[in-house]
Scaffold this active site. Sequence first.
Site: not given
Ligand code: DGL
Length: 272
Positions: A8-9, A71, A154, A188, A190
């Site tokens: 993931d990012s 992600c 976050e 997403c 989050h």
């Molecule tokens: N992990 C990213 C997503 O699911 C969200 C956080 C980011 O923008 O890196 O799209």
Amino acid sequence: VSSVGVFDSGVGGLTVVRALLEQVPNESILYLGDTARVPYGNKSAATVTRYAENAARFLLGRGVKMLLIACNTASAYAVDALGASVAVPVLGAVEPGARAAVRASTTGRIGVLGTLGTVRSGAYLRAIDRAAAELGRSVRIAARPSPLLVPLVEEGWLEGEVPELAARRYLDELHAEAPDLDVLVLGCTHYPLLRPLLQRLADERWGRPVTLVDSAATMVAETDELLGARGLRAAPGAIGELRCALTDEARVDEVGERFLGRTLGAIERVDL
Ligand code: DGL
């Protein structure tokens, strides 16, 4: 023992790890969070694709047996390219979420919230259309970027005035476009943490129960099927281990735990 590689990012993908730990506890996991370069959500397709390739190279170098792109933004831009170029099975977040959404909808009207990149890529539109065609259903899709929700989660601002204002605004925009939707995809990593708030506000806005779909649970079910189909499942009695590699470790204890629901344990700091 070969692990399932998850990336993931940042730490958001730990919502997928959490589902893996619950649903396939005998699988070992190597999680890579690109915390030094998060967020991916506002970056260009070319940048996100390059980052995703870096992450895949790292995990493949560690011998993972499959790649899970936890992600949504990286999946939206890079799942096809990665799937075509690496030797292990690759599963993104978008396809499983799309299939779950089509199955859950009775009106055929589906809404999607995601990052700017995810929405711009059109990946959910294509994946939902494809899933609908496979299931012989007809659907219409409305997608809205809701970028402010990522930093709110976050910070742990999951309820209260500020997240409520932001969420209401995004839901209002979606409602204007799709007053008849019955399924809302949380596209997403989050957003599942905002589920209670989003559920309440969506039910209120649409004036009836809206089904919220998040891809984590479906992704894990599809991971298990894929491992089974390729003969890659861990031995039934195996005890899965979780290892985490991150490109930056600032705030990881605090923010990571929020997503995983427990401490991350030992963390390896890596460069991609
Ligand atoms: N992990 C990213 C997503 O699911 C969200 C956080 C980011 O923008 O890196 O799209």
